[in-house]
Design a protein around this motif. Structure first.
Motif, short mmCIF file in Angstrom:
data_model
loop_
_atom_site.label_atom_id
_atom_site.label_comp_id
_atom_site.label_asym_id
_atom_site.label_seq_id
_atom_site.Cartn_x
_atom_site.Cartn_y
_atom_site.Cartn_z
N TYR A 115 7.50 -26.53 -5.24
CA TYR A 115 8.91 -26.61 -4.86
C TYR A 115 9.34 -28.08 -4.86
O TYR A 115 8.51 -28.99 -4.96
CB TYR A 115 9.15 -25.97 -3.48
CG TYR A 115 8.51 -26.68 -2.31
CD1 TYR A 115 9.15 -27.75 -1.68
CD2 TYR A 115 7.28 -26.27 -1.80
CE1 TYR A 115 8.58 -28.40 -0.61
CE2 TYR A 115 6.70 -26.91 -0.73
CZ TYR A 115 7.36 -27.97 -0.13
OH TYR A 115 6.78 -28.62 0.94
N TYR A 116 10.64 -28.31 -4.75
CA TYR A 116 11.20 -29.65 -4.77
C TYR A 116 11.85 -29.96 -3.42
O TYR A 116 12.59 -29.14 -2.87
CB TYR A 116 12.25 -29.81 -5.87
CG TYR A 116 11.67 -29.80 -7.26
CD1 TYR A 116 11.13 -30.95 -7.83
CD2 TYR A 116 11.66 -28.62 -8.01
CE1 TYR A 116 10.60 -30.94 -9.11
CE2 TYR A 116 11.13 -28.60 -9.29
CZ TYR A 116 10.61 -29.76 -9.83
OH TYR A 116 10.07 -29.75 -11.10
N ASP A 149 10.39 -23.62 -6.92
CA ASP A 149 10.16 -23.72 -8.36
C ASP A 149 9.40 -22.52 -8.89
O ASP A 149 9.90 -21.75 -9.70
CB ASP A 149 9.41 -25.01 -8.66
CG ASP A 149 9.19 -25.21 -10.15
OD1 ASP A 149 9.95 -24.64 -10.96
OD2 ASP A 149 8.26 -25.95 -10.54
N ARG A 159 8.46 -33.53 -5.88
CA ARG A 159 7.87 -32.24 -6.26
C ARG A 159 6.59 -32.03 -5.46
O ARG A 159 5.71 -32.91 -5.44
CB ARG A 159 7.56 -32.20 -7.76
CG ARG A 159 7.05 -30.85 -8.25
CD ARG A 159 6.94 -30.86 -9.77
NE ARG A 159 6.58 -29.57 -10.32
CZ ARG A 159 5.33 -29.18 -10.55
NH1 ARG A 159 4.31 -30.00 -10.28
NH2 ARG A 159 5.07 -27.98 -11.05
#
Length: 350
Positions: free
Chosen positions: A307-308, A289, A253
């Motif tokens: 975001y991932y 995300d 993450r």
């Protein structure tokens, strides 16, 4: 010929000796045939499977069960004779020694298999190295098992072992007091072995130091840091510390902030989250995300995005971060959006 067969030696005739010998030879021949026809066939079938349990069972049958059957054959054959004249105590001691050796060997082979199976599961390419380390750890365990077996054997044979046990106990206490630090690391190795907080090849961070696990020993664990040097940490320190195991990551993450100037228009502020979201989604392996306008700072209007990275490895994470940052910089320049930096405006009134 009949007179020759009836001659006695140690209360047994030559005929009785020949019958006992023939019985034993016949049993040995049958066991050899069983080994050649059955065990060899089972071994061939076991080699064709990926499961290690059948290999262990065949080896256990060959190295432990077969010697027991040979002993049973000898016992059955010898009991056809009158052993009182042949010093039966010698036979009793011999049986006790052989049975003890076979029992301990069988017990240790089962323990070795279970421990090695537990230690090497999910190791992949490091399974062979892990197995080698585990075998080294099993050496002192084997020594203890054989020592205890020897004490029980001597006790069953009628020897007084209380003095021996007392001496071993006093020696053990003295060694434990003199080697507290070493024993602390040694028992910490057991904790690492059974709890498995990390494995060979894992990238961990402990006490602000990070590296890849290269070796797990009885006293210390060795890490290869990103700068290339080797970091040696005692096992006790590792079990007492809080560590991050990045190999356990399923995905990373990423959280970052952007600040733009107060001269940015309202339409541009509304567009920034969508712009960044589009950039993140355009990079392969990333999952957007969230992104919001979160704060009025002294010199900037702040946004926060998350975001991932679907890959847990460090290299894809850094590469995707590089690509996202470049695209944000280029897009903001095209849209006329300026990044903020600490500034102060001084108004002079005349």
């Amino acid at each position: 010929m009949e007179d020759f067969l009836l001659r006695e030696f140690y209360r047994n005739t030559i005929r009785e000796y020949l019958i006992a010998l023939g019985t034993f030879v016949g049993c040995v021949v049958l066991l050899k045939l069983f080994s050649l026809l059955v065990i060899s066939r089972l071994q061939q079938l076991a080699e064709k499977t990926e499961n290690t349990l059948d290999d262990f069972l065949v080896a256990f049958l060959s190295k432990t069960i077969m010697p027991v059957l040979y002993l049973v054959a000898f016992y059955f054959s010898s009991h056809q004779l009158n052993l009182h004249a042949l010093n039966p105590r010698v036979f009793r001691i011999g049986y006790a020694i052989v049975i003890t050796i076979l029992s301990v060997r069988g017990f240790l082979s089962v323990i070795h298999y279970l421990i090695i199976k537990h230690a090497t599961r999910n190791e992949g390419e490091n399974a062979a190295l892990r197995e080698k380390q585990v075998k080294g750890f099993l050496t002192p365990f084997d020594l203890v098992a054989w020592t205890i077996s020897l004490i029980f054997l001597l006790d069953n044979l009628g020897y007084n072992v209380s003095t021996l046990i007392t001496g071993l106990g006093v020696s053990g206490i003295a060694i434990a007091i003199g080697a507290q630090a070493v024993l602390g690391d040694f028992f910490a190795y057991f904790v690492i072995f059974f709890d498995r907080p990390f494995n060979l090849g894992d990238y961990i961070e402990v006490d602000k130091e990070a590296g890849v696990i290269e070796y797990i020993g009885f006293k210390s664990t060795r890490l290869r840091t990103l700068t290339g040097d080797q970091l040696i940490v005692s096992n006790k320190d590792l079990t007492n510390a809080r560590l991050h195991n990045y190999k356990k990551l399923k995905r990373r993450r990423v959280l970052f902030k952007l600040g733009v100037t107060y001269q940015t228009s309202a339409l541009q502020l509304e567009a920034i989250p969508k712009i960044v979201e589009g950039i993140v989604r355009s990079v392969k392996g990333l999952t957007f995300d969230r992104g919001y306008f979160i704060k009025f700072s002294d010199s900037s209007l702040d946004f926060e995005f998350a975001y991932y990275c679907e890959s847990p490895d460090l290299a894809p994470h850094i590469a995707s971060l590089h690509e996202v940052n470049l695209k944000i910089f280029k897009t903001f320049a095209e849209q006329g959006i300026q990044f903020a930096y600490p500034t102060q405006t001084v108004y002079i009134q005349k």
